[in-house]
Motif scaffolding. Structure first.
Motif: not given
Ligand SMILES: Cc1cc2nc3c(=O)[nH]c(=O)nc-3n(C[C@H](O)[C@H](O)[C@H](O)COP(=O)(O)OP(=O)(O)OC[C@H]3O[C@@H](n4cnc5c(N)ncnc54)[C@H](O)[C@@H]3O)c2cc1C
Length: 513
Positions: A26, A45, A81, A86, A88, A495
């Motif tokens: 995101a 980050e 994450s 994965g 998907y 995602t």
């Molecule tokens: C094993 C696994 C398999 C998955 N498979 C799928 C799939 O197949 N399909 C799918 O749609 N989704 C899947 N997901 C979910 C997907 O990874 C998440 O939906 C996606 O990564 C979310 O993105 P995000 O940016 O919202 O959050 P995140 O990916 O959680 O990123 C958040 C970021 O914020 C940073 N952060 C956290 N706290 C702080 C802070 N206080 N200050 C500064 N930085 C901070 C973290 O270091 C991280 O880099 C999977 C997740 C896992 C763990």
């Protein structure tokens, strides 16, 4: 430009137009949307460019509901994450956005048409474009196989695309590093979102490194993008002006945590002729370099008629069935009975399609493995709060109480029955259900590392943390990106949808800044 926050002089002030907290899919997508424009973006980050146990340990917490791995289900370094997702990918279904009178607390402030323009660019970001999520004819032509067309009215076929999987830090980090207007602050943990009196606007962010440096970031607009669990935690921790946490004036932050309950082992399936269950139904197939697999989903009509929740089922080939019940010596009596009963059907049906192999006579059929992910009812008691324990930065750790309701369980059982009916009606094979009327969860259920709902979107501040623009109710310049804003979660992996929402947010911010 990449900046290591540990190398900055203590108490450095970084100024920007937009501050994005969190460099996962995101946050990176939002920052990229402004690349090489006049707007200055600071992406903050917590981690670095590689995994680091000390940073990851900040994600540990207490799970007091259905057992949940709080550190194992997310990663704390650039890319978030996506470093082990994965891939998907499938959009939500139109019905997932609706207020359904049989699903408490359901309904988004808008329908799927609002996100429709953003799904294609989101598909490009995860490298699956052009995507064909519901185009049966397309996949029939592309694979050259006759694909089953559900006949019971209960099920439909959808097509899940698999991202490479795109690792956002490695894939898009270099682009951020090159962009003249973007600074990526690494090893920088946001420990407080500081607000003006009465918490009407954000004044700055307090940053801490694990090496003990303290900095501040000041911007016009702030976007919280730390993931579906951490977004709630960061708001709850930011309580110097608003004692119950930012945006939490109506006690909603952290509530309505949703996962997609994943269940396996709920049925045994045997199929005689693999031609009736083409490859794309049982494994990923590559077409023009893109991997895709078919999934069975309940039809919208059946969801309405049965007042049910959404679900996704996928299959995989588990082994050969020799027809004498001996394929699996561990078989339960019920399974052996099912296989015996299926033998007649299999013998008649197989009809020599599968030639004898070098290892001996042709199998009579094949055993399939199955998995499902389903929608859970938004539940205010399923929630994130703060634990008493503190992490290495001195901050209260996360506490998760994941709860499911009986309605979600009953809905899933009904869909499993429908799947068995469809399987039989299509003449694909036979299925033995192993779902007792009770007890299929919480014991047997896992999450999919999908963290949703903890800062839900609603036009009414009494019912949601963010408004339809993803702005925190009552705070002028704080927005949230990520699946924490989903009011309902459907049964598609989150995602792609959170990226579509992020691109929509970027459009909104471009008009603001
Ligand atoms: C094993 C696994 C398999 C998955 N498979 C799928 C799939 O197949 N399909 C799918 O749609 N989704 C899947 N997901 C979910 C997907 O990874 C998440 O939906 C996606 O990564 C979310 O993105 P995000 O940016 O919202 O959050 P995140 O990916 O959680 O990123 C958040 C970021 O914020 C940073 N952060 C956290 N706290 C702080 C802070 N206080 N200050 C500064 N930085 C901070 C973290 O270091 C991280 O880099 C999977 C997740 C896992 C763990």
């Amino acid at each position: 430009m990449f900046i290591d926050a540990r190398a900055l002089d203590d108490r450095t002030l970084v100024e920007s137009d937009i501050a994005v907290i969190g460099g996962g899919p995101a946050g990176i997508t939002l920052a990229r949307s402004f690349a090489n424009r006049a707007t200055r973006v600071c992406l903050i980050e917590a981690g670095g460019l590689e995994p680091d146990p000390a940073s990851q340990a900040l994600y540990q917490g207490e799970s007091i509901g259905i057992e949940y791995p709080l550190s194992g289900s997310r990663l704390r370094w650039l890319g978030g994450s996506s470093n082990h997702w994965g891939g998907y990918s499938r959009p939500l279904d139109p019905i997932d956005f609706e207020e359904r009178d049989w699903v408490p607390h359901s309904g988004w402030p808008f329908g799927i048409e609002e996100l429709a323009p953003y799904y294609p660019p989101a598909s490009e970001i995860v490298e699956i474009a052009p995507a064909h999520f519901a185009d049966h004819a397309y996949w029939q032509k592309a694979t050259g196989e006759v694909l089953p067309v559900p006949v019971t009215g209960r099920m439909q076929m959808r097509y899940v695309h698999f991202s490479a999987p795109t690792r956002f830090g490695a894939r898009y980090g270099p682009e951020l590093e090159r962009a003249s207007n973007i600074s990526v602050l690494l090893h920088a943990n946001v420990v407080n979102i500081a607000a003006s009196a009465e918490a009407r606007s954000i004044t700055h962010l307090d940053i801490q490194t694990l090496s003990g440096r303290h900095h501040q970031v000041r911007a016009k607009v702030y976007v919280l993008a730390t993931g579906g669990l951490e977004n709630a935690r960061v708001l709850l921790l930011s309580n110097d002006v608003a004692p119950s946490g930012l945006g939490n004036q109506n006690d909603l932050v952290g509530r309505y945590f949703m996962e997609h309950p994943h269940l396996g082992g709920f049925a045994e399936a045997v199929v005689a002729d693999l031609k009736r269950f083409p490859k794309i139904c049982r494994e990923r197939v590559a077409v023009k370099g893109r991997a895709v697999q078919a999934a069975f989903n309940p039809s919208e009509h059946f969801l309405r008629e049965g007042r049910l929740l959404n679900a996704t089922f996928m299959f995989g080939l588990a082994g050969k069935y020799a027809g004498n019940g001996e394929s699996d010596p561990e078989s339960s009596v019920a399974k052996r009975d099912m296989l015996k009963a299926a033998r007649h059907f299999l013998t008649n049906d197989n009809d020599g399609h599968e030639p004898a192999g070098a290892e001996g006579p042709a199998p009579l059929g094949y055993l399939l493995g199955m998995g499902c992910a389903c929608e859970q009812v938004p539940n205010p008691d399923s929630r994130v709060t703060l634990a008493d324990d503190r992490d290495a930065l001195g901050l209260r750790r996360i506490r998760l109480d994941w709860r499911l309701t009986e309605q979600s369980r009953r809905s899933l059982v009904e869909h499993i029955r429908s799947l068995a009916m469809e399987f039989g009606a299509l003449g694909i094979g036979r299925m033995l259900l192993q779902v007792a009327e009770d007890g299929i969860w919480p014991e047997n259920v896992n999450g999919g590392s999908h963290h949703m709902g903890t800062t839900r979107m609603h036009d009414d501040p009494k019912l949601g943390v963010v408004d339809r623009d993803a702005r925190v109710h009552g705070v002028d310049n704080l927005y949230i990106a990520g699946s924490s804003v989903f009011p309902t979660c459907g049964a598609a992996n989150p995602t792609l949808t959170l990226l579509a929402l992020t691109l929509r947010l970027a459009d909104h911010l471009r008009a603001q800044v």
